[in-house]
Design an enzyme around this catalytic site. Structure first.
Site, PDB file in Angstrom:
ATOM      1  CG  LEU A 154      -2.060   1.027   1.198  1.00 46.87           C
ATOM      2  CD1 LEU A 154      -3.115   0.660   0.169  1.00 46.87           C
ATOM      3  CD2 LEU A 154      -2.686   1.176   2.583  1.00 46.87           C
ATOM      4  NE  ARG A 177       9.182  -3.214   3.732  1.00 49.95           N
ATOM      5  CZ  ARG A 177      10.083  -2.443   3.138  1.00 49.95           C
ATOM      6  NH1 ARG A 177      11.335  -2.833   3.093  1.00 49.95           N
ATOM      7  NH2 ARG A 177       9.737  -1.290   2.600  1.00 49.95           N
ATOM      8  N   GLY A 233       2.620  -5.504  -9.816  1.00 48.64           N
ATOM      9  CA  GLY A 233       3.904  -5.144  -9.177  1.00 48.64           C
ATOM     10  C   GLY A 233       5.089  -5.703  -9.941  1.00 48.64           C
ATOM     11  NE  ARG A 234       9.816  -4.687 -11.484  1.00 50.95           N
ATOM     12  CZ  ARG A 234       9.202  -3.608 -11.980  1.00 50.95           C
ATOM     13  NH1 ARG A 234       7.910  -3.643 -12.270  1.00 50.95           N
ATOM     14  NH2 ARG A 234       9.881  -2.492 -12.203  1.00 50.95           N
ATOM     15  CG  ASP A 258       1.085  -4.943 -16.598  1.00 49.24           C
ATOM     16  OD1 ASP A 258       0.890  -5.069 -17.828  1.00 49.24           O
ATOM     17  OD2 ASP A 258       1.764  -4.019 -16.105  1.00 49.24           O
ATOM     18  CD  GLU A 263       7.824  -8.574 -17.128  1.00 49.98           C
ATOM     19  OE1 GLU A 263       8.370  -7.546 -17.564  1.00 49.98           O
ATOM     20  OE2 GLU A 263       7.018  -8.579 -16.198  1.00 49.98           O
ATOM     21  CG  HIS A 281       5.937  -4.766 -17.495  1.00 52.27           C
ATOM     22  ND1 HIS A 281       7.038  -5.274 -16.824  1.00 52.27           N
ATOM     23  CD2 HIS A 281       5.614  -3.623 -16.833  1.00 52.27           C
ATOM     24  CE1 HIS A 281       7.351  -4.470 -15.810  1.00 52.27           C
ATOM     25  NE2 HIS A 281       6.500  -3.462 -15.806  1.00 52.27           N
ATOM     26  N   GLY A 283       1.658  -1.440 -17.595  1.00 53.47           N
ATOM     27  CA  GLY A 283       1.127  -0.620 -16.493  1.00 53.47           C
ATOM     28  C   GLY A 283       1.280   0.875 -16.693  1.00 53.47           C
TER      29      GLY A 283
HETATM   30  P1  NDP Z   1       6.168   2.470  -3.029  1.00 58.00           P
HETATM   31  O1  NDP Z   1       7.566   2.339  -2.527  1.00 58.00           O
HETATM   32  O2  NDP Z   1       5.441   3.739  -2.846  1.00 58.00           O
HETATM   33  O3  NDP Z   1       5.271   1.295  -2.407  1.00 58.00           O
HETATM   34  C1  NDP Z   1       5.758   0.008  -2.223  1.00 58.00           C
HETATM   35  C2  NDP Z   1       4.938  -0.633  -1.132  1.00 58.00           C
HETATM   36  O4  NDP Z   1       5.326  -2.004  -1.002  1.00 58.00           O
HETATM   37  C3  NDP Z   1       5.131   0.029   0.195  1.00 58.00           C
HETATM   38  O5  NDP Z   1       3.864   0.357   0.697  1.00 58.00           O
HETATM   39  C4  NDP Z   1       5.806  -1.029   1.060  1.00 58.00           C
HETATM   40  O6  NDP Z   1       5.188  -0.972   2.337  1.00 58.00           O
HETATM   41  C5  NDP Z   1       5.466  -2.333   0.375  1.00 58.00           C
HETATM   42  N1  NDP Z   1       6.485  -3.379   0.539  1.00 58.00           N
HETATM   43  C6  NDP Z   1       6.266  -4.645   0.943  1.00 58.00           C
HETATM   44  N2  NDP Z   1       7.375  -5.353   0.987  1.00 58.00           N
HETATM   45  C7  NDP Z   1       8.339  -4.536   0.606  1.00 58.00           C
HETATM   46  C8  NDP Z   1       9.718  -4.702   0.465  1.00 58.00           C
HETATM   47  N3  NDP Z   1      10.332  -5.873   0.723  1.00 58.00           N
HETATM   48  N4  NDP Z   1      10.431  -3.647   0.060  1.00 58.00           N
HETATM   49  C9  NDP Z   1       9.832  -2.472  -0.188  1.00 58.00           C
HETATM   50  N5  NDP Z   1       8.504  -2.263  -0.069  1.00 58.00           N
HETATM   51  C10 NDP Z   1       7.773  -3.287   0.326  1.00 58.00           C
HETATM   52  O7  NDP Z   1       6.257   2.085  -4.579  1.00 58.00           O
HETATM   53  P2  NDP Z   1       5.202   2.416  -5.738  1.00 58.00           P
HETATM   54  O8  NDP Z   1       3.838   2.271  -5.207  1.00 58.00           O
HETATM   55  O9  NDP Z   1       5.570   3.666  -6.429  1.00 58.00           O
HETATM   56  O10 NDP Z   1       5.541   1.178  -6.730  1.00 58.00           O
HETATM   57  C11 NDP Z   1       5.327  -0.143  -6.294  1.00 58.00           C
HETATM   58  C12 NDP Z   1       5.843  -1.157  -7.294  1.00 58.00           C
HETATM   59  O11 NDP Z   1       4.988  -1.219  -8.422  1.00 58.00           O
HETATM   60  C13 NDP Z   1       7.213  -0.873  -7.896  1.00 58.00           C
HETATM   61  O12 NDP Z   1       8.269  -1.279  -7.027  1.00 58.00           O
HETATM   62  C14 NDP Z   1       7.195  -1.680  -9.168  1.00 58.00           C
HETATM   63  O13 NDP Z   1       7.726  -2.970  -8.951  1.00 58.00           O
HETATM   64  C15 NDP Z   1       5.714  -1.804  -9.499  1.00 58.00           C
HETATM   65  N6  NDP Z   1       5.377  -1.076 -10.730  1.00 58.00           N
HETATM   66  C16 NDP Z   1       4.872  -1.774 -11.794  1.00 58.00           C
HETATM   67  C17 NDP Z   1       4.546  -1.121 -12.960  1.00 58.00           C
HETATM   68  C18 NDP Z   1       3.980  -1.855 -14.127  1.00 58.00           C
HETATM   69  O14 NDP Z   1       4.109  -1.375 -15.252  1.00 58.00           O
HETATM   70  N7  NDP Z   1       3.339  -2.992 -13.944  1.00 58.00           N
HETATM   71  C19 NDP Z   1       4.784   0.315 -13.131  1.00 58.00           C
HETATM   72  C20 NDP Z   1       5.274   0.960 -11.929  1.00 58.00           C
HETATM   73  C21 NDP Z   1       5.566   0.264 -10.791  1.00 58.00           C
HETATM   74  P3  NDP Z   1       6.050  -1.226   3.645  1.00 58.00           P
HETATM   75  O15 NDP Z   1       7.206  -0.288   3.577  1.00 58.00           O
HETATM   76  O16 NDP Z   1       5.089  -0.950   4.748  1.00 58.00           O
HETATM   77  O17 NDP Z   1       6.454  -2.661   3.553  1.00 58.00           O
END
Ligand code: NDP
Length: 320
Positions: A154, A177, A233-234, A258, A263, A281, A283
């Site tokens: 989130l 986390r 996400g990934r 996605d 990939e 992919h 997004g």
């Molecule tokens: P943010 O850093 O804002 O959010 C990441 C969230 O993941 C945080 O809320 C964090 O919460 C949680 N989290 C859980 N486990 C982990 C971990 N091990 N390390 C870091 N964070 C963790 O990133 P964004 O929302 O801007 O982007 C999220 C992801 O979306 C990117 O990392 C990317 O992989 C993916 N993405 C995919 C795209 C697509 O085209 N499909 C395009 C853009 C992004 P907490 O710290 O509480 O754990």
């Protein structure tokens, strides 16, 4: 003053390459007949790397470049860059947060609706002429109505997805986390607990070793037979083989993906399944958003070399 030397390991958008060629000495590694020998010949001069998701900036590459100062990554996810190693070496890594948030959240909601209501399958039905020959498309077991959406990650994008999902009438829960201050959605200590409390799971957490295969068979079983799994996400976050089995065996209802583990390779077994929606992919992949990402990446390089600071450094590395 000499233009800084920038290594570009893999192709980037043409508009980015144009600026790199204008403002820097850009070394486009993929164009070289012998990339390894070429890298050896310019390694001492390289002060920056312009990388994208297909470029692996690992410790061995970083360690070949003694004068490297900055790795500017095209994309908010930077799991292809060894940011911890860069941090230890005092090299700043930048990404492209915020400018893509709303686009990716739009795509995530589109993918969720496509998956729940079988929109790709029903379009294939129409295009195959079956509406005329066989009658209406069958009613879908899936619906968004009454769903509880669990969000893993989130963060910026996760919150933008939650805002949209609230407007669609979905109940939101989350896991990360840690519990977040000022967030009213119910927090769950583990992914399995989140999946057990919901019937729809949206993955928007980063890739990398810490999250690898955290969505496994147990999580899918907890989600249940009416469960929908969406991954924006990934790919590495989901155990793809376990997902294929879960989709085949009806452990969950459907998935919308996605992103994938390897990939652009998508397993034939996934492609053969009808209860999964597969996107390549895309997004953030509009011209509008990709240009904004490119501009932020270039601005990071420019402010670094002109003012000695980065605009959007990642937390593992020095702020500049
Ligand atoms: P943010 O850093 O804002 O959010 C990441 C969230 O993941 C945080 O809320 C964090 O919460 C949680 N989290 C859980 N486990 C982990 C971990 N091990 N390390 C870091 N964070 C963790 O990133 P964004 O929302 O801007 O982007 C999220 C992801 O979306 C990117 O990392 C990317 O992989 C993916 N993405 C995919 C795209 C697509 O085209 N499909 C395009 C853009 C992004 P907490 O710290 O509480 O754990």
């Amino acid at each position: 003053m000499d233009k800084p030397d920038i290594l570009v390991p893999r192709p980037l958008m043409r508009s980015i390459l144009k600026v790199l060629d204008r403002d820097y000495t850009a070394h486009k590694l993929w164009e070289m007949a012998d990339p390894d020998a070429y890298l050896g010949s310019v390694a001492q001069r390289i002060r920056g790397i312009a990388s994208g998701p297909s470029a692996r900036v690992d410790a061995s590459l970083v360690d070949r470049l003694p004068n490297l100062q900055i790795v500017a990554n095209f994309g908010v996810g930077y799991d292809s860059v060894d940011a911890r190693h860069c941090g230890r070496r005092g090299i700043v890594v930048t990404n492209t947060p915020d400018v893509l948030t709303e686009e990716v959240a739009d795509t995530a909601l589109g993918l969720l609706i496509m998956t729940a209501r079988e929109l790709s399958a029903s379009e294939r039905y129409l295009r195959a002429g079956k509406w005329e020959s066989d009658g209406p498309y069958p009613l879908t077991p899936g619906t968004l109505r009454g769903r509880k959406l669990g969000i893993f990650g989130l963060g910026r994008i996760g919150k933008a997805i939650a805002r949209r999902a609230e407007a669609f009438g979905l109940e939101i829960h989350y896991h990360g986390r840690r519990r977040q201050e000022g967030v009213a959605y119910p927090y769950h200590e583990s992914l399995t607990e989140l999946a057990g409390a919901c019937d729809t799971l949206m993955i928007v957490a980063p890739g990398g070793a810490d999250t690898r295969h955290t969505v496994d068979r147990d999580v899918m079983e907890a989600l249940g037979p009416n469960g929908i799994l969406v991954n924006i996400g990934r790919g590495s976050v989901i155990d793809e083989q376990a997902l294929i089995m879960a989709l085949k065996e009806g452990v969950i209802l459907a998935a919308g993906l996605d992103v994938f583990e390897d990939e652009p390779h998508v397993p034939a077994e996934l492609i053969a399944l009808d209860n999964v929606v597969l996107l390549p992919h895309v997004g953030s992949a509009s011209i509008h958003t990709r240009e904004a990402m490119g501009n932020l990446m270039l601005d990071n390089l420019a402010t670094w070399f002109e003012e000695g600071r980065a605009i959007t450094p990642v937390p593992e590395t020095p702020a500049g």
